[in-house]
Design a protein around this motif. Structure first.
Motif, PDB file in Angstrom:
ATOM      1  N   TYR A 165      48.346  49.515  59.791  1.00 22.45           N
ATOM      2  CA  TYR A 165      47.351  49.321  60.859  1.00 22.45           C
ATOM      3  C   TYR A 165      46.136  48.565  60.328  1.00 22.45           C
ATOM      4  N   PHE A 166      45.644  48.973  59.162  1.00 16.49           N
ATOM      5  CA  PHE A 166      44.458  48.310  58.608  1.00 16.49           C
ATOM      6  C   PHE A 166      44.754  46.867  58.200  1.00 16.49           C
ATOM      7  N   GLU A 167      45.985  46.644  57.747  1.00 21.18           N
ATOM      8  CA  GLU A 167      46.431  45.294  57.409  1.00 21.18           C
ATOM      9  C   GLU A 167      46.337  44.384  58.636  1.00 21.18           C
ATOM     10  N   VAL A 168      46.771  44.913  59.781  1.00 19.37           N
ATOM     11  CA  VAL A 168      46.733  44.128  61.017  1.00 19.37           C
ATOM     12  C   VAL A 168      45.293  43.878  61.458  1.00 19.37           C
ATOM     13  N   ILE A 169      44.480  44.926  61.517  1.00 20.50           N
ATOM     14  CA  ILE A 169      43.136  44.724  62.074  1.00 20.50           C
ATOM     15  C   ILE A 169      42.254  43.920  61.118  1.00 20.50           C
ATOM     16  N   PHE A 170      42.554  43.982  59.833  1.00 23.47           N
ATOM     17  CA  PHE A 170      41.828  43.085  58.925  1.00 23.47           C
ATOM     18  C   PHE A 170      42.050  41.644  59.359  1.00 23.47           C
ATOM     19  N   ARG A 171      43.319  41.299  59.584  1.00 25.15           N
ATOM     20  CA  ARG A 171      43.651  39.913  59.915  1.00 25.15           C
ATOM     21  C   ARG A 171      43.197  39.528  61.310  1.00 25.15           C
ATOM     22  N   LYS A 172      43.467  40.396  62.283  1.00 27.02           N
ATOM     23  CA  LYS A 172      43.203  39.940  63.643  1.00 27.02           C
ATOM     24  C   LYS A 172      41.735  40.045  64.047  1.00 27.02           C
ATOM     25  N   THR A 173      40.955  40.878  63.383  1.00 26.01           N
ATOM     26  CA  THR A 173      39.553  41.038  63.794  1.00 26.01           C
ATOM     27  C   THR A 173      38.553  40.880  62.645  1.00 26.01           C
ATOM     28  N   ALA A 174      38.764  41.624  61.561  1.00 25.66           N
ATOM     29  CA  ALA A 174      37.754  41.656  60.498  1.00 25.66           C
ATOM     30  C   ALA A 174      37.595  40.290  59.828  1.00 25.66           C
ATOM     31  N   LEU A 205      32.292  45.571  59.060  1.00 26.73           N
ATOM     32  CA  LEU A 205      31.865  45.619  60.455  1.00 26.73           C
ATOM     33  C   LEU A 205      33.057  45.334  61.378  1.00 26.73           C
ATOM     34  N   GLY A 206      33.882  44.379  60.984  1.00 29.10           N
ATOM     35  CA  GLY A 206      35.060  44.028  61.788  1.00 29.10           C
ATOM     36  C   GLY A 206      36.039  45.189  61.896  1.00 29.10           C
ATOM     37  N   TYR A 207      36.261  45.892  60.774  1.00 22.99           N
ATOM     38  CA  TYR A 207      37.116  47.085  60.829  1.00 22.99           C
ATOM     39  C   TYR A 207      36.542  48.083  61.833  1.00 22.99           C
ATOM     40  N   ALA A 208      35.244  48.373  61.686  1.00 21.59           N
ATOM     41  CA  ALA A 208      34.605  49.364  62.562  1.00 21.59           C
ATOM     42  C   ALA A 208      34.702  48.926  64.013  1.00 21.59           C
ATOM     43  N   PHE A 209      34.496  47.631  64.238  1.00 16.13           N
ATOM     44  CA  PHE A 209      34.527  47.095  65.593  1.00 16.13           C
ATOM     45  C   PHE A 209      35.908  47.288  66.221  1.00 16.13           C
ATOM     46  N   GLN A 210      36.954  46.953  65.481  1.00 14.18           N
ATOM     47  CA  GLN A 210      38.307  47.051  66.042  1.00 14.18           C
ATOM     48  C   GLN A 210      38.732  48.496  66.242  1.00 14.18           C
ATOM     49  N   ILE A 211      38.351  49.344  65.301  1.00 17.41           N
ATOM     50  CA  ILE A 211      38.696  50.765  65.454  1.00 17.41           C
ATOM     51  C   ILE A 211      38.039  51.316  66.725  1.00 17.41           C
ATOM     52  N   THR A 212      36.766  50.955  66.938  1.00 17.35           N
ATOM     53  CA  THR A 212      36.070  51.404  68.148  1.00 17.35           C
ATOM     54  C   THR A 212      36.745  50.834  69.391  1.00 17.35           C
ATOM     55  N   ASP A 213      37.167  49.571  69.297  1.00 17.04           N
ATOM     56  CA  ASP A 213      37.872  48.939  70.408  1.00 17.04           C
ATOM     57  C   ASP A 213      39.138  49.720  70.750  1.00 17.04           C
ATOM     58  N   ASP A 214      39.870  50.097  69.733  1.00 13.62           N
ATOM     59  CA  ASP A 214      41.118  50.829  69.942  1.00 13.62           C
ATOM     60  C   ASP A 214      40.835  52.219  70.525  1.00 13.62           C
ATOM     61  N   LYS A 298      29.725  51.529  54.919  1.00 13.90           N
ATOM     62  CA  LYS A 298      30.003  50.548  53.863  1.00 13.90           C
ATOM     63  C   LYS A 298      29.338  49.214  54.183  1.00 13.90           C
ATOM     64  N   ALA A 299      29.407  48.830  55.460  1.00 12.88           N
ATOM     65  CA  ALA A 299      28.778  47.568  55.874  1.00 12.88           C
ATOM     66  C   ALA A 299      27.284  47.614  55.567  1.00 12.88           C
ATOM     67  N   CYS A 300      26.660  48.740  55.885  1.00 13.14           N
ATOM     68  CA  CYS A 300      25.214  48.860  55.676  1.00 13.14           C
ATOM     69  C   CYS A 300      24.854  48.878  54.195  1.00 13.14           C
ATOM     70  N   GLU A 301      25.746  49.415  53.379  1.00 13.36           N
ATOM     71  CA  GLU A 301      25.495  49.383  51.924  1.00 13.36           C
ATOM     72  C   GLU A 301      25.394  47.943  51.422  1.00 13.36           C
ATOM     73  N   GLU A 302      26.240  47.075  51.986  1.00 15.96           N
ATOM     74  CA  GLU A 302      26.174  45.660  51.585  1.00 15.96           C
ATOM     75  C   GLU A 302      24.830  45.054  51.986  1.00 15.96           C
ATOM     76  N   LEU A 303      24.360  45.411  53.176  1.00  8.90           N
ATOM     77  CA  LEU A 303      23.065  44.889  53.634  1.00  8.90           C
ATOM     78  C   LEU A 303      21.920  45.384  52.762  1.00  8.90           C
ATOM     79  N   ALA A 304      22.091  46.608  52.226  1.00 11.23           N
ATOM     80  CA  ALA A 304      21.012  47.225  51.447  1.00 11.23           C
ATOM     81  C   ALA A 304      20.711  46.443  50.167  1.00 11.23           C
TER      82      ALA A 304
END
Lengths: 327, 327
Positions: A165-174, A205-214, A298-304
Motif C-alpha cells: 500500500y505504501f509503495e503505491v501511495i508513494f508513487r501515485k501521490t507522495a 506530507l504526500g503520504y499523510a495526504f493520501q492516507i487521509t484521502d483514503d 516526520k514532515a514537520c521534523e524536516e521543516l524544523a
C-alpha cells in the motif's frame, strides 16, 4: 495552530497569483482542449502542489517572482493530467463535486486532453531551463505512472500488505508533492541540505495526504469532499483502513470483510455500512488516523531544520491541517 | 533506387543496434508494465523514427555511438505511447497484425502504460542533457496531443477540407518525424542550416508517410499491413482520398459518399467496396498518391542541400520507398 480560515487568509495572495498564472497559460490552439482543460483545472482544486512549490522556494530565501508562479503551475497540470487519466481508469462519477470529465466528453477525448496537459507541464519545465528540474519531473512522472498501474493490479487483492500500500501511495501521490517541494528548492538555488529536506517534507506530507484521502473515502461526506463516498470500497480498492482491519480481525470477520469487498457488482449501501462497522470494531479508522499523524510529524521534523520564519510556520500549519481536513 | 531488400540490408546494422538498445532500456520496476510495453514495442515496428534520428545525426557528420542509439529509442517510446492511447481512442481490433493491447489488458492498463512509456521517453531526453532536444520534444508532444484531439473532433465531418486534414496529419505524424530528424542534427551539433533542413525533411516525409498510410487503409491488404482494412472509413475518419473525391464528385455521388461514411454502426463490407468504387471513379487514389509524391520530392530537395554521401543516398531511398510501401 491556525484555523482553516486563517490558513486560507495567509495563502490567499499566493493562491491568487497561481490562479492568474493558470488561467493565462493553459490555452491550446484547439478550443475543445481548452474546454476540457478548464473543466478539470477550474473545478475548485486546492492548488496544493503549486502552493507547496512556491512556499518551498520562499523558505529557501527566494523572493517569489512571476517566474516562480509560472513554474509552479506545472504541478497543477501534472496533477490534472493524472486526474483525467485516473477518472477513465476508475470510472468515477464525480470529481471535485462535478461530473467526471469522461462522462461529459467520453474516454477518448479525456485521455488525449490528459496527454496535452502532461506535455504542457513538461514544456513549462523546459522553459525554466534547469536540467535538475527536468530530472526531478521526468523521474516523478515515471513513478506516478508506475503507481497508477500498481494500484490497478492491486484491485481486489484482499491480501494487500501495508508495505505494498505504501509503495503505491508513494508513487501515485507522495512523489508529486515531493517533486513540488524539491523543485521549489532547486528554483531557489537551495543549498545542499535544503533540497533533500524539502523533498523529504513533501514525501511525508504526500503520504499523510493520501492516507487521509483514503480515510475520507470511508468517513467523508459528499457535500464536503465533492466525491462519492465508498467508491474505493465499491471498486475493490484496498486501502489502509481495510488493511489494518484485515490484520486485526478474527477469522470470521476476515471472511466477511473479504466477501463484502468482493461483492463489487452487487455492492449496496448496506455492504459499505457493514464494512465500516467492522473497520470501526477493530479501531482501523483510529489506527489509520494515527499513521497519518506520524507522517505529518516526520514532515514537520524536516521543516524544523529551517530557521524560524512565517513561511516555515505556514508550511507547518498546512501539514497539520492535512490531518483535520474534511475535503 | 534501391529495392526494399537492398534498403533493409543497408539499414540492418543500425536497426540491430536500435533493437538492442530498445530491449535494454524499457524495463520498469513493475513486471506488468514490461509485459504490455513489450507487446507494443516488439510487435514488428519498423523503427523508422529512431532510424531517421540516427541517419540524420550521421548525415551531419556524427560518428554514431551508443549515446546516439540510446537517444534514438525515445522516438520509438513516444510513438508506442501514442499507439497505445490511440488504440483506446479508436477501438482498433488489430495493430501490427496482433490484437490491439486494450483487447488484451483493458483500456485502463493501456492508458497507464502509455503514460509510462511517455515518461520514459522524456527521461531519455533529460539524460541527453541538452535543452534544445528537450525543447523540440516537449513542443512535439504538445503538437501530437493536439493532432489526436483534432482528429477526434473531425470524426464524421464529411466537409473536412484538405487544409484541416493537413493540419491534423502535421501534428499527429509529421511533427514526430520532423523531431527525430531535427534531434539527430542537434545531437550531431549540426550547423545553422542543417538543423532546419533536416526538420523540413522529416516534416515532408511525415506528410508523405501519413498520406500513404491513409491510402493503405483503402487499398492495403491485411496480411501485408497487419491492420484491418477500411477501419478509418468505418469509424467515419475522413482522409485525403475521401476529401478529394468529395471535392470532385457530382451532387448525387457526394450524397452517396456522405451516406456511406455516416452509416458507421451498420457498416458492411459492401459499403466500403462501394465507397472505393466512387473514389476510383474520381481518380481520388491517384490524386492522393500524387500528393504523397510531391511531399517526397520536397523532402528529397532538402536532402539535396547536403553533400553527396552514402547516408544521403540511403535517406533519399527511404523517402522514395515510403511511396511504394505496402505496409
Amino acid at each position: 495552530m491556525r484555523t482553516k480560515q486563517e490558513i486560507l487568509a495567509a495563502i490567499a495572495p499566493d493562491l491568487e497569483k497561481i490562479e492568474k498564472t493558470l488561467s493565462q497559460n493553459f490555452a491550446s490552439y484547439v478550443p475543445f482542449i481548452n474546454e476540457v482543460s478548464r473543466h478539470i483545472l477550474f473545478a475548485g482544486g486546492k492548488r496544493l502542489r503549486p502552493l507547496l512549490m512556491v512556499l518551498s522556494a520562499r523558505l529557501c530565501g527566494e523572493p517569489t517572482s512571476p517566474r516562480t508562479y509560472r513554474l509552479s503551475v506545472l504541478f497543477e497540470y501534472l496533477h490534472a493530467a493524472t486526474l483525467l487519466h485516473d477518472d477513465v481508469v476508475d470510472g468515477a462519477q464525480f470529481r471535485r463535486g462535478r461530473k467526471a470529465a469522461h462522462h461529459l466528453w467520453g474516454n477518448q477525448a479525456v485521455i488525449l486532453v490528459g496527454d496535452f496537459l502532461y506535455s504542457r507541464a513538461i514544456r513549462i519545465a523546459v522553459e525554466e531551463g534547469n536540467m535538475d528540474v527536468l530530472d526531478v519531473i521526468s523521474e516523478t512522472t515515471t513513478l506516478m505512472s508506475e503507481g497508477e498501474v500498481l494500484q490497478l493490479i492491486n484491485l481486489d487483492n484482499v491480501e494487500l500488505t501495508e508495505e505494498s500500500y505504501f509503495e503505491v501511495i508513494f508513487r501515485k501521490t507522495a512523489a508529486l508533492m515531493a517533486a513540488a517541494c524539491e523543485v521549489g528548492a532547486i528554483h531557489a538555488r537551495g543549498n545542499s541540505w535544503e533540497r533533500p529536506a524539502l523533498k523529504a517534507f513533501g514525501t511525508y506530507l504526500g503520504y499523510a495526504f493520501q492516507i487521509t484521502d483514503d480515510l475520507l473515502d470511508y468517513l467523508g461526506a459528499k457535500d464536503e469532499t465533492g466525491k462519492d463516498i465508498g467508491t474505493d470500497f465499491k471498486e475493490g480498492k484496498v486501502t489502509l483502513p481495510y488493511i489494518i482491519a484485515m490484520e486485526r480481525a478474527n477469522p470470521a470477520d476476515r471472511e466477511e470483510l473479504i466477501a463484502l469487498i468482493k461483492e463489487k457488482e452487487a455492492a449496496t449501501p448496506e455492504n459499505f455500512r457493514r464494512a465500516c462497522e467492522l473497520l470501526e470494531k477493530y479501531d482501523a479508522f483510529d489506527a489509520t488516523r494515527q499513521k497519518a499523524r506520524e507522517f505529518v510529524d516526520k514532515a514537520c521534523e524536516e521543516l524544523a531544520r529551517f530557521d524560524h520564519s512565517p513561511t516555515r510556520e505556514l508550511l507547518t500549519d498546512i501539514a497539520q491541517y492535512v490531518l483535520t481536513r474534511k475535503s
